[in-house]
Design a protein around this motif. Structure first.
Motif, PDB file in Angstrom:
ATOM      1  N   ARG A 297       0.808  -1.222   0.000  1.00 42.47           N
ATOM      2  CA  ARG A 297       0.000   0.000   0.000  1.00 42.47           C
ATOM      3  C   ARG A 297       0.837   1.268   0.000  1.00 42.47           C
ATOM      4  O   ARG A 297       0.373   2.310  -0.427  1.00 42.47           O
ATOM      5  N   TRP A 298       2.037   1.207   0.469  1.00 39.51           N
ATOM      6  CA  TRP A 298       2.896   2.377   0.533  1.00 39.51           C
ATOM      7  C   TRP A 298       3.431   2.771  -0.839  1.00 39.51           C
ATOM      8  O   TRP A 298       3.880   3.887  -1.022  1.00 39.51           O
ATOM      9  N   ARG A 299       3.385   1.875  -1.811  1.00 42.09           N
ATOM     10  CA  ARG A 299       3.996   2.138  -3.113  1.00 42.09           C
ATOM     11  C   ARG A 299       3.327   3.291  -3.863  1.00 42.09           C
ATOM     12  O   ARG A 299       4.011   4.137  -4.423  1.00 42.09           O
ATOM     13  N   ARG A 300       2.003   3.307  -3.896  1.00 44.42           N
ATOM     14  CA  ARG A 300       1.298   4.357  -4.647  1.00 44.42           C
ATOM     15  C   ARG A 300       1.640   5.745  -4.121  1.00 44.42           C
ATOM     16  O   ARG A 300       2.072   6.604  -4.888  1.00 44.42           O
ATOM     17  N   PRO A 301       1.479   6.014  -2.809  1.00 47.86           N
ATOM     18  CA  PRO A 301       1.811   7.368  -2.352  1.00 47.86           C
ATOM     19  C   PRO A 301       3.293   7.707  -2.522  1.00 47.86           C
ATOM     20  O   PRO A 301       3.634   8.847  -2.835  1.00 47.86           O
ATOM     21  N   LEU A 302       4.165   6.712  -2.365  1.00 54.75           N
ATOM     22  CA  LEU A 302       5.587   6.970  -2.556  1.00 54.75           C
ATOM     23  C   LEU A 302       5.884   7.306  -4.014  1.00 54.75           C
ATOM     24  O   LEU A 302       6.656   8.221  -4.309  1.00 54.75           O
ATOM     25  N   TRP A 303       5.272   6.577  -4.942  1.00 56.30           N
ATOM     26  CA  TRP A 303       5.474   6.847  -6.365  1.00 56.30           C
ATOM     27  C   TRP A 303       4.988   8.250  -6.723  1.00 56.30           C
ATOM     28  O   TRP A 303       5.683   9.011  -7.402  1.00 56.30           O
ATOM     29  N   LEU A 304       3.795   8.607  -6.268  1.00 50.16           N
ATOM     30  CA  LEU A 304       3.262   9.937  -6.558  1.00 50.16           C
ATOM     31  C   LEU A 304       4.145  11.019  -5.930  1.00 50.16           C
ATOM     32  O   LEU A 304       4.416  12.052  -6.552  1.00 50.16           O
ATOM     33  N   ALA A 305       4.628  10.787  -4.715  1.00 54.84           N
ATOM     34  CA  ALA A 305       5.518  11.750  -4.055  1.00 54.84           C
ATOM     35  C   ALA A 305       6.825  11.906  -4.819  1.00 54.84           C
ATOM     36  O   ALA A 305       7.362  13.021  -4.931  1.00 54.84           O
ATOM     37  N   LEU A 306       7.347  10.813  -5.357  1.00 47.91           N
ATOM     38  CA  LEU A 306       8.571  10.876  -6.160  1.00 47.91           C
ATOM     39  C   LEU A 306       8.355  11.754  -7.396  1.00 47.91           C
ATOM     40  O   LEU A 306       9.219  12.568  -7.745  1.00 47.91           O
ATOM     41  N   LEU A 307       7.218  11.613  -8.039  1.00 50.13           N
ATOM     42  CA  LEU A 307       6.928  12.429  -9.219  1.00 50.13           C
ATOM     43  C   LEU A 307       6.744  13.903  -8.852  1.00 50.13           C
ATOM     44  O   LEU A 307       7.194  14.791  -9.580  1.00 50.13           O
ATOM     45  N   VAL A 308       6.107  14.166  -7.729  1.00 47.80           N
ATOM     46  CA  VAL A 308       5.962  15.557  -7.277  1.00 47.80           C
ATOM     47  C   VAL A 308       7.339  16.131  -6.956  1.00 47.80           C
ATOM     48  O   VAL A 308       7.637  17.282  -7.296  1.00 47.80           O
ATOM     49  N   ALA A 309       8.208  15.335  -6.331  1.00 49.86           N
ATOM     50  CA  ALA A 309       9.573  15.786  -6.047  1.00 49.86           C
ATOM     51  C   ALA A 309      10.311  16.104  -7.347  1.00 49.86           C
ATOM     52  O   ALA A 309      11.048  17.097  -7.424  1.00 49.86           O
ATOM     53  N   ALA A 310      10.108  15.284  -8.371  1.00 51.32           N
ATOM     54  CA  ALA A 310      10.721  15.566  -9.678  1.00 51.32           C
ATOM     55  C   ALA A 310      10.213  16.892 -10.219  1.00 51.32           C
ATOM     56  O   ALA A 310      10.981  17.675 -10.798  1.00 51.32           O
ATOM     57  N   SER A 311       8.921  17.166 -10.029  1.00 50.08           N
ATOM     58  CA  SER A 311       8.371  18.432 -10.523  1.00 50.08           C
ATOM     59  C   SER A 311       8.967  19.617  -9.768  1.00 50.08           C
ATOM     60  O   SER A 311       9.175  20.685 -10.347  1.00 50.08           O
ATOM     61  N   ILE A 312       9.260  19.431  -8.481  1.00 48.30           N
ATOM     62  CA  ILE A 312       9.891  20.505  -7.703  1.00 48.30           C
ATOM     63  C   ILE A 312      11.290  20.783  -8.239  1.00 48.30           C
ATOM     64  O   ILE A 312      11.697  21.938  -8.365  1.00 48.30           O
ATOM     65  N   ALA A 313      12.007  19.722  -8.598  1.00 45.56           N
ATOM     66  CA  ALA A 313      13.331  19.917  -9.199  1.00 45.56           C
ATOM     67  C   ALA A 313      13.224  20.707 -10.494  1.00 45.56           C
ATOM     68  O   ALA A 313      14.025  21.613 -10.750  1.00 45.56           O
ATOM     69  N   PHE A 314      12.230  20.377 -11.326  1.00 42.52           N
ATOM     70  CA  PHE A 314      12.014  21.138 -12.560  1.00 42.52           C
ATOM     71  C   PHE A 314      11.669  22.594 -12.248  1.00 42.52           C
ATOM     72  O   PHE A 314      12.161  23.510 -12.907  1.00 42.52           O
ATOM     73  N   THR A 315      10.821  22.814 -11.260  1.00 43.98           N
ATOM     74  CA  THR A 315      10.422  24.174 -10.900  1.00 43.98           C
ATOM     75  C   THR A 315      11.631  24.982 -10.465  1.00 43.98           C
ATOM     76  O   THR A 315      11.800  26.134 -10.874  1.00 43.98           O
ATOM     77  N   LEU A 316      12.479  24.394  -9.636  1.00 44.29           N
ATOM     78  CA  LEU A 316      13.664  25.108  -9.179  1.00 44.29           C
ATOM     79  C   LEU A 316      14.630  25.370 -10.327  1.00 44.29           C
ATOM     80  O   LEU A 316      15.322  26.387 -10.351  1.00 44.29           O
ATOM     81  N   GLY A 317      14.671  24.473 -11.294  1.00 39.39           N
ATOM     82  CA  GLY A 317      15.580  24.638 -12.418  1.00 39.39           C
ATOM     83  C   GLY A 317      15.057  25.545 -13.515  1.00 39.39           C
ATOM     84  O   GLY A 317      15.826  26.257 -14.160  1.00 39.39           O
ATOM     85  N   PHE A 318      13.736  25.524 -13.739  1.00 40.23           N
ATOM     86  CA  PHE A 318      13.170  26.262 -14.870  1.00 40.23           C
ATOM     87  C   PHE A 318      12.137  27.309 -14.466  1.00 40.23           C
ATOM     88  O   PHE A 318      11.545  27.939 -15.334  1.00 40.23           O
ATOM     89  N   ALA A 319      11.868  27.467 -13.185  1.00 41.99           N
ATOM     90  CA  ALA A 319      10.911  28.452 -12.661  1.00 41.99           C
ATOM     91  C   ALA A 319       9.547  28.310 -13.320  1.00 41.99           C
ATOM     92  O   ALA A 319       8.926  27.266 -13.201  1.00 41.99           O
TER      93      ALA A 319
END
Length: 186
Positions: A11-33
């Motif tokens: 059960r932990w996999r789904r929220p962890l996967w979604l959190a990983l993708l949100v973290a990736a989006s934060i990296a993009f935001t910091l890099g590309f505003a």
């Protein structure tokens, strides 16, 4: 299979996967505003997640972008910036839905065709809607061909990276199989 049918160890996999993708989006935001590749996230979510999770993810990606933008990157706390932020969220949802509809229509042509079509639909809806709003407001200078080409290339690169990340996540058991694969194997 519903989430509540999964064993507790999975059960932990789904929220962890979604959190990983949100973290990736934060990296993009910091890099590309303000040029975060929301069309790529919309298409990748549409291709790899059930509709509810895809919409949840794109909403979380948008929200993370806005929080980082206003809290860290210094987006101005003005009515027009807040309105554009809200518009970006609505457009990202529309791009996700367009990508899902498109992928479903062409899935029999193969995975690669569905991925390309979903990305094209997401990008067209996202950029097309932004252009339409900008045209009404008389602000189309950000849609010069070289700028749109750069945004397309950034989104295409992000899409490839997100799909590779999904493939890796599927291999290690963290990411769910794409909806079409689950339907074929059910």
């Amino acid at each position: 299979m519903h989430r509540h049918d999964l064993p507790p160890s999975a059960r932990w996999r789904r929220p962890l996967w979604l959190a990983l993708l949100v973290a990736a989006s934060i990296a993009f935001t910091l890099g590309f505003a303000c040029a975060v590749p929301l069309a790529a996230f919309a298409a990748a979510a549409a291709l790899t997640l059930p509709r509810r999770d895809a919409l949840l993810l794109i909403g979380a990606v948008w929200l993370a972008n806005q929080v980082v933008g206003f809290a860290i990157l210094g987006y101005p706390w003005q009515a027009d910036a807040l309105a554009w932020g809200a518009a970006l969220g609505a457009i990202a949802i529309a791009a996700t839905l367009a990508a899902q509809r498109t992928a479903t229509r062409v899935e029999k042509a193969g995975t690669a065709v569905a991925a390309l079509a979903a990305f094209a639909a997401a990008f067209a809806v996202y950029e097309g809607t932004l252009f339409a709003i900008s045209a009404v407001l008389g602000m189309t200078e950000d849609f010069a061909p070289d700028i749109v080409a750069w945004i397309f290339a950034m989104n295409a690169g992000a899409m490839i990276g997100l799909m590779l990340l999904h493939r890796l996540g599927t291999i290690v058991g963290l990411a769910p199989a794409p909806p079409a694969m689950r339907a074929r194997h059910a």
